[in-house]
Design a protein around this motif. Sequence first.
Motif, short mmCIF file in Angstrom:
data_model
loop_
_atom_site.label_atom_id
_atom_site.label_comp_id
_atom_site.label_asym_id
_atom_site.label_seq_id
_atom_site.Cartn_x
_atom_site.Cartn_y
_atom_site.Cartn_z
N LEU A 80 85.12 -20.25 -90.04
CA LEU A 80 85.49 -21.33 -89.15
C LEU A 80 85.99 -20.70 -87.86
O LEU A 80 86.97 -19.94 -87.87
N ASP A 81 85.26 -20.95 -86.77
CA ASP A 81 85.56 -20.30 -85.49
C ASP A 81 85.58 -18.78 -85.64
O ASP A 81 86.40 -18.08 -85.04
N GLY A 82 84.69 -18.26 -86.48
CA GLY A 82 84.57 -16.81 -86.67
C GLY A 82 85.56 -16.21 -87.64
O GLY A 82 85.48 -15.01 -87.95
N GLU A 83 86.49 -17.03 -88.17
CA GLU A 83 87.49 -16.53 -89.11
C GLU A 83 87.13 -16.99 -90.52
O GLU A 83 86.79 -18.16 -90.75
N LYS A 84 87.25 -16.07 -91.48
CA LYS A 84 86.93 -16.41 -92.86
C LYS A 84 87.95 -17.39 -93.42
O LYS A 84 89.15 -17.22 -93.26
N VAL A 85 87.44 -18.44 -94.07
CA VAL A 85 88.32 -19.45 -94.67
C VAL A 85 87.90 -19.69 -96.12
O VAL A 85 86.75 -19.47 -96.50
N THR A 86 88.86 -20.15 -96.91
CA THR A 86 88.60 -20.56 -98.28
C THR A 86 89.14 -21.98 -98.44
O THR A 86 90.32 -22.21 -98.22
N MET A 87 88.24 -22.90 -98.78
CA MET A 87 88.65 -24.30 -98.92
C MET A 87 88.66 -24.65 -100.41
O MET A 87 87.61 -24.69 -101.04
N ARG A 88 89.85 -24.86 -100.93
CA ARG A 88 90.02 -25.08 -102.36
C ARG A 88 89.84 -26.53 -102.77
O ARG A 88 89.67 -26.83 -103.95
N ASN A 89 89.91 -27.44 -101.82
CA ASN A 89 89.74 -28.85 -102.12
C ASN A 89 89.38 -29.59 -100.84
O ASN A 89 89.40 -29.02 -99.75
N SER A 90 89.07 -30.88 -100.98
CA SER A 90 88.63 -31.67 -99.83
C SER A 90 89.76 -31.87 -98.83
O SER A 90 89.51 -31.96 -97.62
N ALA A 91 91.01 -31.94 -99.30
CA ALA A 91 92.14 -32.11 -98.38
C ALA A 91 92.27 -30.89 -97.47
O ALA A 91 92.56 -31.01 -96.27
N GLU A 92 92.03 -29.70 -98.04
CA GLU A 92 92.10 -28.49 -97.24
C GLU A 92 90.97 -28.45 -96.22
O GLU A 92 91.17 -28.03 -95.07
N ALA A 93 89.77 -28.89 -96.63
CA ALA A 93 88.65 -28.96 -95.70
C ALA A 93 88.96 -29.94 -94.58
O ALA A 93 88.67 -29.68 -93.40
N GLN A 94 89.58 -31.05 -94.93
CA GLN A 94 89.93 -32.06 -93.93
C GLN A 94 90.94 -31.51 -92.93
O GLN A 94 90.84 -31.78 -91.73
N ARG A 95 91.90 -30.73 -93.42
CA ARG A 95 92.87 -30.12 -92.51
C ARG A 95 92.21 -29.13 -91.56
O ARG A 95 92.70 -28.89 -90.46
N ASN A 96 91.08 -28.58 -91.99
CA ASN A 96 90.31 -27.68 -91.13
C ASN A 96 89.33 -28.42 -90.23
O ASN A 96 88.51 -27.80 -89.54
N GLY A 97 89.37 -29.75 -90.27
CA GLY A 97 88.52 -30.55 -89.38
C GLY A 97 87.14 -30.81 -89.92
O GLY A 97 86.22 -31.13 -89.16
N ILE A 98 86.95 -30.69 -91.24
CA ILE A 98 85.63 -30.92 -91.86
C ILE A 98 85.72 -32.17 -92.72
O ILE A 98 86.55 -32.25 -93.63
N ALA A 99 84.89 -33.16 -92.43
CA ALA A 99 84.90 -34.42 -93.16
C ALA A 99 83.49 -34.87 -93.47
O ALA A 99 82.52 -34.40 -92.84
N ALA A 100 83.36 -35.76 -94.44
CA ALA A 100 82.04 -36.26 -94.83
C ALA A 100 82.10 -37.77 -95.03
O ALA A 100 83.10 -38.31 -95.50
N ILE A 101 81.02 -38.44 -94.65
CA ILE A 101 80.85 -39.85 -94.98
C ILE A 101 79.52 -39.98 -95.72
O ILE A 101 78.58 -39.23 -95.48
N TYR A 102 79.48 -40.97 -96.61
CA TYR A 102 78.37 -41.06 -97.54
C TYR A 102 77.65 -42.40 -97.42
O TYR A 102 78.05 -43.27 -96.66
#
Length: 530
Positions: A80-102
């Motif tokens: 993410l922006d060139g930095e390695k990230v580990t997303m353990r759940n959807s809430a963590e992904a959301q805090r990183n600005g990643i969201a999904a709609i279905y």
Amino acid sequence: MDRGGRPGAAEQEQAARSSPVLELSGIYKRFDATQALADVSLMLYPGEIHALVGENGAGKSTLIKVMTGIHSPDAGTILLDGEKVTMRNSAEAQRNGIAAIYQEPAIFPDLNVAENIFIGHRDRAFFVRWRDLYHQAEGILARLDVRLDVGRPARGLAVAEQQAVEIAKAISLDVRVLVMDEPTAALSAHEVSRLFDQVRRLAQSGVAVLFISHRIDEVFAVADRLTVLRDGRLISTRPKAEATPEQTVKDMVGRDLSEFFARSDHSVEDVVLTVEDMAKEAVFSGVSFELRSVEDMAKEAVFSGVNFELRSGEILGLAGLVGAGRTDVALALFGIAAPDSGVVKLNGRPISIQSPQHAMRNGIAYLSEDRRRLGLSLPQSIAANITLSTLRRYTSRLGLLNTRAERKVADRFRDRLRIRTSSVDTPVEQLSGGNQQKTMLAKWLNSEPTVLILDEPTRGIDVGAKAEVHQIIESLAKSGIAIVLISSDLPEVIAMSDRVLVMREGHQVGIFAGSEATEERIVAAAVGAG
């Protein structure tokens, strides 16, 4: 450059867009014996709409779940922006600005529009400034050019409006990467156009959009780049300017689909089904009952004046706008909503179809457009679904089920229709959309019909499965089954049908055969312009 020699705002924005906001590299993911993803890489840039396409089972959903923290990859890196990230759940992904709609929006019906937009904001849990909340909600919707009363309860919102609320919810969370998984599946053409306008505005604001759809025309209408997955592997990534629909489809299925939408030479035989002046009064439409006054019922009709002949080995297409009465004609012929007047003849003999059981006894079968609600029992096995309409064949006088005979016939249809599964004991809900469709088709073929009515047989399945269903339909017609094909996909109707019957507002307005069945003529008849 600004006066101090530093990059200006426009140059800074251009530089930001030259680097991916999210980069997945060498992603692997296995579930038991299934390798869902193998060495998949994907880069998403700010301000870009990136399409992800592939057949059902290609790995799209698994890749999305890795991106949004639902699954952890077995190997590979996420930057993410060139930095390695580990997303353990959807809430963590959301805090990183990643969201999904279905495809099915996750709306809380008892909350209003503004509350739905800000439902994910924990900082508002104890004290809410309602005036500010509504003002901010209106501002977000204005950015999308959406006009909604933010104090209105979400219950009753149209699907397109629910999708807009979902996008607004993502914006409120400062989304940087928005995944849109089949967002147009339940939308009309006008609603799709509106959604695309909203997506473009979102991209122009700097958000990276990942757009997933089975509809190739939509992909080419909205995307800047296209990535194709097949069998869990990356096949290609191309700018739209360097891609074509034909090449994209070939990448998806691994073969040339030059035969797609094409029928081979065939012959039609004697008349099997004759319909004369069939009509249905508007007591109810489809299977949704409506309370009406006697006067209204006398004035209205679901359909009237339907006349046609259907021959053995023939495919008769039914075309028209949504609500034209095509499905209602099918429901009448199958006895779900028996016609009120007119004559129906089978092999020259008048019949009165008052129930689906009566229709099946006369050799008429109907494949519903809604496989999940009306066509299949999803928790049950493939074998149970295939034998469901003919269950008496597999039960003893004491009512005991002969599971061995049931599995035997199910295995035969699995091979015949190429249903991809390791066992016919697999629950249908675990199958891809295309294999669910084949299972539903097997259920009705097992009743050995003379007349087969197919209502939207390729809706919601990928292009490869669609080609397979077309081949199955072609082989059924060659075997002598008379087929009525209802589809909103006009090129499909024209290419697969021997003749096309067009309906408008419950009335038959024309039958076109051969070179007469052009898109222009059919559309003109369907909208009343011809």
